[in-house]
Structures are given as C-alpha cells and as structure tokens.
Design a protein around this motif. Structure first.
Motif: not given
Ligand SMILES: CCCCC/C=C\CCC/C=C/CC(=O)SCCNC(=O)CCNC(=O)[C@H](O)C(C)(C)COP(=O)(O)OP(=O)(O)OC[C@H]1O[C@@H](n2cnc3c(N)ncnc32)[C@H](O)[C@@H]1OP(=O)(O)O
Length: 325
Positions: A100-107
């Motif tokens: 979830g964190l990775l998706k947020a940062f990449e977004g």
C-alpha cells in the motif's frame, strides 16, 4: 502587445535554461515539466485563462490508494499529500501495508501536482512498530522474498522520491518505523514516544541501507553507539542528537509544522531541489539498485538461521507477555 512580447521572451528564456540543464542531468522534459517550471516561475498568470485555471488546485481530495491500510489525501490548494498508515494496532509493516505504501509513493511520483508528502499514522500512540515480526518468524519462502523486495522498493521510492517528504511521527517508531521516518527529509515528533533502530536488541542486524539512512541524519559516532546498542531514544533525546528535527505538541501540530516545512519549497526551483536531494542520496540509492538481489539473499539466509529464529521467537514471547500483564 508588451505583455505578449514579455511572455514570449520569458518562455524562450525558460526553454533555453531547461535545455541547458538537460544534458548535464539527462532529465526527460515534456510539456508538463515545462508547465511545472513555468508555474514555479510564476508566469501562469500570463497563460490562457483556461489553462491557468486548470493549474490552480481547489480543494482537499482523497486519492485512491486501493488499500484501507494506507490512506492518501491530497490538498489540492497546496499540492501537499498526506499518507497515513492504518494497520491497527501498531502499523507493523507486513507485505500488504508495504504494498500500500509503495503504491501511494509511486502514485505521488507520477502526480504532477504533488509538491510534498507528509507520512503519518492513524494510531494514537504508534507511528509504526517496524517490520511485522510474523513476516520473518517461520517465514514462507515465496512470501518472505516478496516481503523483502517490497521493503527495498518502498525504501527506494521514499528515500529517492523527487518530492520533499516529512515524517509526522505521532507515536513510537522503532526499527522499520524509524527507517521510514529516516527516509524522509524532515522529522517532527510528538512528545514522550520512542524512536530508534533497535535491531540488535532483537538479536538481528540492521542492513547496510538502514544504517546509511541513519547516517544521513546523525553523526557517525552517535550512529555507531545507537546501532550497536539498539538504543531507543525518547523524543527529547532524539531532538538533542538530531534524529528528529522538531517536536510538536500533538498530531495536529505535527501536521501543521510539516506543512510549514514543505511550504518553504514553493520558493525553490523544483528541479534544482530534486537534483540536489538525489545527488546527496545518490550513493546509497545506487548501492541498493545494484545490490537488490545480493541484499535479498543475505536477508533470506540470515532469517533462515536457527539462532535468528530463536531470537525472534523470544522477542515475540516478550511482546505477548507484556500484553498479558
Ligand atoms: C550481516 C547482515 C545481516 C542482514 C540482516 C538482514 C535482515 C535482518 C534485519 C531485519 C530488520 C528488521 C527491522 C524491524 O523493524 S524488526 C521489528 C522491530 N520492532 C520492534 O521491536 C517493536 C516491537 N513493538 C513494540 O515495542 C511495541 O509494540 C510498541 C510499538 C512500542 C507499541 O506498544 P503497545 O502500544 O503497548 O502495543 P503492544 O506492544 O501491546 O503490541 C500490540 C500487539 O502488536 C504486536 N506487535 C507489536 N510490534 C510488532 C511487530 N513489530 N511485529 C508484529 N507484531 C507486533 C504485539 O505482539 C501485540 O500483539 P497481540 O495483541 O497479539 O499480543
């Protein structure tokens, strides 16, 4: 006529300056980069009204992070995003929370409107309890690989983010929790909590990149003493050695102070800021890019050691016993 001429001259100047910068840093520049640059140079008022309007953000927006474990909101007016970890009770970092964190940062990396990010927690007392020990205790081979690879990617995305970042540390922040905050450029912490890389206390070893993240914040001597003893620092102690930058009275104050820190970058050229940050962090980032596989193999063989499993088991028992009291 005069404003049009000024606009043409300004624009030509901007394009020229951008293209002079490009060969040095090999940046891809497209129209949106130009618009960002133009906006920063405060020339949007001279653009067509419809385009200028489109560039003006309006309100707070909840963005999709596709995971209840991570909440992502964007203040449309300031361009400041808030990423909130939401895995009760203690935000221990399991595979799904890391994803979830990775998706947020990449977004956010792809979001042209993002001017900065605040990382915080929905828990009233814990920022993050660090890596979920259950991911490392008697691990399943495929899952533990994915777990560690995702942690590496989260570190790369956060430590190497092009947008400025602040950790609003509104609770305890041991080990992996401390690591997340160390990836941010600025740390603001609420009183009477603890923070540190306490791995040796668990009988495990903080990887090289955990250590280099700490070395980016505090002097070598302090880091050596802290890491070898697995020392946890109180908020006041952390402030004294520079592990955190400011103390806030509560979460709302931490967020307000984070916004203030981020707002200073409105006056700084975003490409200059980004390149300065990435140049400073370059060797640690490059090491990780080139050694992901090696680092994964070391981790896998390390957690597979019976002595490490025994240490984790004992530590978990200690946590449960504390809970039972
Ligand atoms: C030679 C080269 C070698 C390279 C080696 C490679 C890799 C190895 C290194 C791997 C790195 C690891 C880094 C880590 O992050 S390890 C995790 C370290 N974390 C901690 O030590 C924190 C432990 N937790 C606490 O101290 C406290 O929970 C707290 C955060 C201060 C909060 O306290 P409190 O509010 O009182 O909550 P409880 O303690 O009662 O906990 C509630 C609940 O949550 C469980 N829990 C807590 N932390 C974790 C965790 N990290 N993982 C999993 N579960 C956790 C706790 O057991 C309680 O569960 P129950 O309600 O079921 O009892």
């Amino acid at each position: 006529m005069l404003p049009t001429m000024m606009f043409v001259i300004d624009t030509a100047g901007l394009v020229l300056r951008l293209f002079l910068l490009l060969p040095i840093y090999r940046i891809k520049v497209n129209f949106l980069d130009f618009v960002r640059y133009a906006k920063m140079m405060n020339i949007t008022r001279q653009l067509r009204p419809s385009l200028a309007k489109a560039l003006m953000p309006t309100a707070m927006r909840a963005m999709s992070a596709d995971s209840k474990l991570v909440e992502l909101t964007m203040n449309e007016k300031t361009g400041i995003a808030t990423v909130t970890m939401n895995r009760p009770p203690v935000n221990s970092l399991n595979l799904e929370l890391l994803q979830g964190l990775l998706k947020a940062f990449e977004g956010l990396e792809d979001d042209r409107k993002c001017r900065g990010m605040i990382l915080t927690s929905s828990s009233p007392t814990v920022f993050s309890a660090g890596l979920d020990i259950m991911e490392m205790y008697k691990p399943k081979p495929d899952r533990v690989k994915e777990f560690w690879t995702t942690l590496q990617d989260v570190w790369l995305a956060l430590y190497g983010s092009s947008f400025p970042t602040v950790a609003a540390i509104n609770g305890h922040s041991p080990a992996g929790g401390c690591l997340l905050s160390l990836c941010c450029e600025y740390r603001i912490m609420c009183p009477n909590y603890s923070i540190g890389l306490n791995e040796t206390k668990l009988g495990i070893v903080a990887p090289k990149w955990f250590m280099s993240s700490m070395l980016g914040a505090i002097p070598y001597r302090e880091a050596e003493l802290a890491l070898t003893s697995g020392r946890m620092f109180s908020t006041d102690e952390a402030l004294k050695i520079g592990l955190i930058d400011e103390v806030a009275s509560d979460k709302a104050d931490a967020i307000a102070k984070s916004e203030k820190f981020l707002s200073q970058f409105a006056k700084i050229h975003p490409i200059a800021r980004k390149l300065t940050k990435l140049n400073l962090r370059h060797s640690a980032l490059e090491w990780m890019q080139e050694n992901k596989e090696l680092d994964l193999n070391i981790f896998i063989s390390f957690v597979g050691q019976p002595i490490v499993q025994k240490s984790l088991e004992k530590y978990l028992e200690g946590l449960k016993a504390k809970q039972a009291k």
